[in-house]
Design a protein around this motif. Sequence first.
Motif, PDB file in Angstrom:
ATOM      1  N   LEU A 134       0.835  -1.192   0.000  1.00 12.07           N
ATOM      2  CA  LEU A 134       0.000   0.000   0.000  1.00 12.07           C
ATOM      3  C   LEU A 134       0.875   1.248   0.000  1.00 12.07           C
ATOM      4  CD1 LEU A 134      -2.497  -1.172   2.773  1.00 12.07           C
ATOM      5  CD2 LEU A 134      -2.677  -1.514   0.302  1.00 12.07           C
ATOM      6  N   GLU A 135       0.454   2.266  -0.741  1.00 11.91           N
ATOM      7  CA  GLU A 135       1.188   3.522  -0.754  1.00 11.91           C
ATOM      8  C   GLU A 135       0.929   4.288   0.544  1.00 11.91           C
ATOM      9  OE1 GLU A 135      -2.757   4.331  -2.829  1.00 11.91           O
ATOM     10  OE2 GLU A 135      -1.254   2.725  -2.714  1.00 11.91           O
ATOM     11  N   PRO A 136       1.843   5.166   0.950  1.00 12.97           N
ATOM     12  CA  PRO A 136       1.637   5.923   2.196  1.00 12.97           C
ATOM     13  C   PRO A 136       0.498   6.922   2.068  1.00 12.97           C
ATOM     14  CG  PRO A 136       3.601   6.696   1.046  1.00 12.97           C
ATOM     15  CD  PRO A 136       3.127   5.485   0.315  1.00 12.97           C
ATOM     16  N   GLY A 137      -0.122   7.225   3.192  1.00 11.45           N
ATOM     17  CA  GLY A 137      -1.245   8.162   3.238  1.00 11.45           C
ATOM     18  C   GLY A 137      -2.155   7.816   4.390  1.00 11.45           C
ATOM     19  N   THR A 138      -3.253   8.503   4.509  1.00 11.69           N
ATOM     20  CA  THR A 138      -4.229   8.153   5.531  1.00 11.69           C
ATOM     21  C   THR A 138      -5.017   6.925   5.078  1.00 11.69           C
ATOM     22  OG1 THR A 138      -5.960   9.554   4.591  1.00 11.69           O
ATOM     23  CG2 THR A 138      -4.432  10.586   6.161  1.00 11.69           C
ATOM     24  N   LEU A 139      -5.680   6.281   6.026  1.00  5.39           N
ATOM     25  CA  LEU A 139      -6.475   5.111   5.680  1.00  5.39           C
ATOM     26  C   LEU A 139      -7.534   5.449   4.627  1.00  5.39           C
ATOM     27  CD1 LEU A 139      -7.087   3.225   9.063  1.00  5.39           C
ATOM     28  CD2 LEU A 139      -5.929   2.365   7.018  1.00  5.39           C
ATOM     29  N   GLY A 140      -8.152   6.611   4.777  1.00  3.90           N
ATOM     30  CA  GLY A 140      -9.155   7.022   3.795  1.00  3.90           C
ATOM     31  C   GLY A 140      -8.577   7.197   2.415  1.00  3.90           C
ATOM     32  N   GLU A 141      -7.391   7.804   2.325  1.00  6.38           N
ATOM     33  CA  GLU A 141      -6.757   8.017   1.020  1.00  6.38           C
ATOM     34  C   GLU A 141      -6.327   6.698   0.394  1.00  6.38           C
ATOM     35  OE1 GLU A 141      -4.813  12.420   2.050  1.00  6.38           O
ATOM     36  OE2 GLU A 141      -3.616  10.587   2.210  1.00  6.38           O
ATOM     37  N   VAL A 142      -5.784   5.784   1.217  1.00 11.48           N
ATOM     38  CA  VAL A 142      -5.319   4.499   0.687  1.00 11.48           C
ATOM     39  C   VAL A 142      -6.495   3.669   0.190  1.00 11.48           C
ATOM     40  CG1 VAL A 142      -4.172   2.341   1.276  1.00 11.48           C
ATOM     41  CG2 VAL A 142      -3.263   4.502   2.134  1.00 11.48           C
ATOM     42  N   VAL A 143      -7.589   3.680   0.922  1.00 14.41           N
ATOM     43  CA  VAL A 143      -8.757   2.865   0.553  1.00 14.41           C
ATOM     44  C   VAL A 143      -9.398   3.368  -0.731  1.00 14.41           C
ATOM     45  CG1 VAL A 143     -11.122   2.324   1.227  1.00 14.41           C
ATOM     46  CG2 VAL A 143      -9.262   1.982   2.843  1.00 14.41           C
ATOM     47  N   THR A 144      -9.549   4.672  -0.865  1.00 14.37           N
ATOM     48  CA  THR A 144     -10.199   5.202  -2.068  1.00 14.37           C
ATOM     49  C   THR A 144      -9.271   5.180  -3.275  1.00 14.37           C
ATOM     50  OG1 THR A 144      -9.564   7.455  -1.426  1.00 14.37           O
ATOM     51  CG2 THR A 144     -11.731   6.670  -0.725  1.00 14.37           C
ATOM     52  N   GLY A 145      -7.977   5.312  -3.055  1.00 15.38           N
ATOM     53  CA  GLY A 145      -7.036   5.235  -4.164  1.00 15.38           C
ATOM     54  C   GLY A 145      -7.245   6.304  -5.209  1.00 15.38           C
ATOM     55  N   GLY A 146      -7.694   7.483  -4.803  1.00 14.04           N
ATOM     56  CA  GLY A 146      -7.915   8.576  -5.737  1.00 14.04           C
ATOM     57  C   GLY A 146      -9.274   8.560  -6.406  1.00 14.04           C
ATOM     58  N   VAL A 147     -10.088   7.518  -6.132  1.00 13.66           N
ATOM     59  CA  VAL A 147     -11.431   7.445  -6.729  1.00 13.66           C
ATOM     60  C   VAL A 147     -12.388   8.308  -5.906  1.00 13.66           C
ATOM     61  CG1 VAL A 147     -13.324   5.900  -7.350  1.00 13.66           C
ATOM     62  CG2 VAL A 147     -10.955   5.129  -7.559  1.00 13.66           C
ATOM     63  N   ASP A 148     -13.266   9.031  -6.583  1.00 12.20           N
ATOM     64  CA  ASP A 148     -14.236   9.896  -5.911  1.00 12.20           C
ATOM     65  C   ASP A 148     -15.346   9.026  -5.310  1.00 12.20           C
ATOM     66  OD1 ASP A 148     -15.674  11.992  -4.975  1.00 12.20           O
ATOM     67  OD2 ASP A 148     -16.403  12.676  -6.929  1.00 12.20           O
ATOM     68  N   VAL A 149     -15.248   8.774  -4.006  1.00 11.44           N
ATOM     69  CA  VAL A 149     -16.186   7.899  -3.314  1.00 11.44           C
ATOM     70  C   VAL A 149     -16.780   8.654  -2.139  1.00 11.44           C
ATOM     71  CG1 VAL A 149     -16.466   5.740  -2.034  1.00 11.44           C
ATOM     72  CG2 VAL A 149     -14.899   5.841  -3.993  1.00 11.44           C
ATOM     73  N   GLY A 150     -18.070   8.559  -1.974  1.00 12.88           N
ATOM     74  CA  GLY A 150     -18.731   9.207  -0.852  1.00 12.88           C
ATOM     75  C   GLY A 150     -18.511   8.447   0.444  1.00 12.88           C
ATOM     76  N   PRO A 151     -18.646   9.139   1.590  1.00  9.32           N
ATOM     77  CA  PRO A 151     -18.438   8.476   2.890  1.00  9.32           C
ATOM     78  C   PRO A 151     -19.373   7.291   3.105  1.00  9.32           C
ATOM     79  CG  PRO A 151     -18.480  10.861   3.139  1.00  9.32           C
ATOM     80  CD  PRO A 151     -18.905  10.579   1.742  1.00  9.32           C
ATOM     81  N   ALA A 152     -20.615   7.391   2.641  1.00 11.27           N
ATOM     82  CA  ALA A 152     -21.565   6.297   2.854  1.00 11.27           C
ATOM     83  C   ALA A 152     -21.132   5.041   2.099  1.00 11.27           C
ATOM     84  CB  ALA A 152     -22.962   6.729   2.412  1.00 11.27           C
ATOM     85  N   GLU A 153     -20.718   5.217   0.843  1.00 12.04           N
ATOM     86  CA  GLU A 153     -20.270   4.067   0.051  1.00 12.04           C
ATOM     87  C   GLU A 153     -18.990   3.474   0.633  1.00 12.04           C
ATOM     88  OE1 GLU A 153     -19.120   3.027  -4.618  1.00 12.04           O
ATOM     89  OE2 GLU A 153     -19.702   5.064  -4.021  1.00 12.04           O
ATOM     90  N   ARG A 154     -18.096   4.345   1.080  1.00  7.70           N
ATOM     91  CA  ARG A 154     -16.850   3.874   1.686  1.00  7.70           C
ATOM     92  C   ARG A 154     -17.125   3.077   2.960  1.00  7.70           C
ATOM     93  NH1 ARG A 154     -13.520   8.529   4.279  1.00  7.70           N
ATOM     94  NH2 ARG A 154     -15.296   8.288   5.690  1.00  7.70           N
ATOM     95  N   ASP A 155     -18.007   3.586   3.818  1.00  7.60           N
ATOM     96  CA  ASP A 155     -18.319   2.903   5.075  1.00  7.60           C
ATOM     97  C   ASP A 155     -19.016   1.573   4.814  1.00  7.60           C
ATOM     98  OD1 ASP A 155     -17.197   5.048   6.347  1.00  7.60           O
ATOM     99  OD2 ASP A 155     -19.116   6.021   6.821  1.00  7.60           O
ATOM    100  N   ALA A 156     -19.862   1.519   3.787  1.00  4.49           N
ATOM    101  CA  ALA A 156     -20.553   0.267   3.471  1.00  4.49           C
ATOM    102  C   ALA A 156     -19.562  -0.796   3.015  1.00  4.49           C
ATOM    103  CB  ALA A 156     -21.608   0.520   2.394  1.00  4.49           C
ATOM    104  N   ALA A 157     -18.611  -0.405   2.181  1.00  5.11           N
ATOM    105  CA  ALA A 157     -17.590  -1.357   1.731  1.00  5.11           C
ATOM    106  C   ALA A 157     -16.724  -1.811   2.894  1.00  5.11           C
ATOM    107  CB  ALA A 157     -16.734  -0.720   0.638  1.00  5.11           C
ATOM    108  N   ALA A 158     -16.382  -0.880   3.785  1.00  8.01           N
ATOM    109  CA  ALA A 158     -15.568  -1.234   4.944  1.00  8.01           C
ATOM    110  C   ALA A 158     -16.310  -2.193   5.868  1.00  8.01           C
ATOM    111  CB  ALA A 158     -15.160   0.035   5.702  1.00  8.01           C
ATOM    112  N   ALA A 159     -17.628  -2.017   6.001  1.00 10.07           N
ATOM    113  CA  ALA A 159     -18.412  -2.922   6.840  1.00 10.07           C
ATOM    114  C   ALA A 159     -18.434  -4.325   6.245  1.00 10.07           C
ATOM    115  CB  ALA A 159     -19.839  -2.391   6.988  1.00 10.07           C
TER     116      ALA A 159
END
Length: 570
Positions: free
Chosen positions: A426-451
């Motif tokens: 994984l490249e360095p960055g915050t967990l949010g930045e690493v997970v999205t990988g530069g893709v425009d993702v909303g918090p709700a979609e991100r949290d659902a995938a994380a769950a």
Amino acid sequence: MKPLDPRLLRHARAARRYIALTVVLGVLVAGLVVAQALLLAHALAAAVHDGATLPEIAPQVAWLAGVVAVRAVLAGAQERFAHRAATRVIGDLRAQVVERSALLGPRWTAEGDGSRVVTLATRGLDALEPYFVRYLPQLVLAATVTPATLVVILGLDWVSAAIVGGTIPLVPLFMVLVGRLTQGRSERGLRVMQRLGSQVLDLLAGLATLRAFGRELGPVARVRELGDAHRRATMATLRVAFLSGMVLELLTTLSVALVAVGIGLRLVYGELDLVTGLAVLVLAPEVYLPLRQVGAQFHASTDGVAAAEQVFAVLETPLPPRGGHPAPDLRTASVRLRGVGVRAPGRDVLAPAGLDLDVRPGTVVALTGASGGGKTTAVDVLLGLVAADLGTVEVVGPGGATLPLAELDPATFWAQVAWLPQRPLLEPGTLGEVVTGGVDVGPAERDAAAALTGLDAVVAAAPLGWDTPCGRGGDGLSVGQRQRVALTRALLGTAPLVVLDEPTAHLDAAGEQVVLDTVAALRDAGRTVVLVAHRASLLAVADEVVEVRPAALLAAPAPGAGADRAEVDA
């Protein structure tokens, strides 16, 4: 490498500006050296011969002090720019080596000289700094100061110029003789260091397994042996460097002594005036100084020069042929392998052998088989990272049109692929930045995938939540947590083809269920999944299971004979 290899200027742009600046500074230094000698000679002659007082020679002393100050400023500026240029050139070459290695593919990296890229791109290239900081400036001074001072001496006293001109060729002669021996030792030292680096990397990669079997102390003797070999090679290089330094110092000292004796005798007999004699005597050491420093600094930079030779060898390795056709949309196109066989490195074995595989849109395909059978290699072939020695790899469009994978533009093909190796990097960055990988993702979609992947528990336990910093390669996260981050990122991505290489290798039962849920979610989203798996639970979720088998090279199976298929309900 040559004293100034044109390949260095071709591959490193920062080196061009640095060389140009060094040449300008070298010309200025040559003029200052001549001015310093003449000013000092006139001041001393006026004081000694004419009995001038300090106020009378004050202007000359002031000019002399100014020349010395400017010369010191130029030396400091040159060294400052040298360090900057060295850092930029080393960084540039390191990036080019890594990029070239990636383009040459994993098979090249694992074989031959490619296996030494890690050591070369780290410690090996760092040794190039003395070449830039010490050696190149002295080389430029040898090309500017030495001829300039010799011409001035010739204009002042042709006898001293003849002595200097006759002894100067001896300096590069001894430099070449001793330098050849030192360069060979440095190359051997670099090879030993690369072997040691490869051994240590292998040891670190398998340390957990060695500890599990109580064999973690087994490789100690081998590592110690390689370390001692590298130490002996380094000390041998230093011994030759010290010897060559002594030879050059003795040679230049005797040469200056010959000039001094000749000047002294002619001053006694009145054949030479004091100003000329003093000027020549001050200039004589300046003729030899750059050449002496070139020899001394060359031996300090031979490790870097040997590394640069290997860098150029990597950069000049021909790339495998790449096509230019844009890849079709993998949401509607499939990848087809027929009779694919790849020779295993260092073995007379095809692994895989006779592999038939169809990766259709929206399906889950599992590759299984014994360890060493070629499952990971099959994935590399599927992704276009390794060329098949036998068989064909084609992309089949929705209308039935086929194109060989080798004729497709890799960038357009790889942009549609998400690959999760056994140990995700994984490249360095915050967990949010690493997970999205530069893709425009909303918090709700991100949290659902994380769950779904279980990453939500990791985020909840982190001190800063999604803003928790993650180091390079996932530093700060466990192997299981890195796997969850990578799975979440794959869910949030848009690549139609997802490749999972042993995704449950480092997970417990709960983590295994996370992977199963993720695979199901990917299939429900219409994305294609290729699994490399051993566990029955993963094979059960696949639409198709393909067993990958090796075969002896001389008895390779016919196309289709080495891949058994089994249809499994999703």
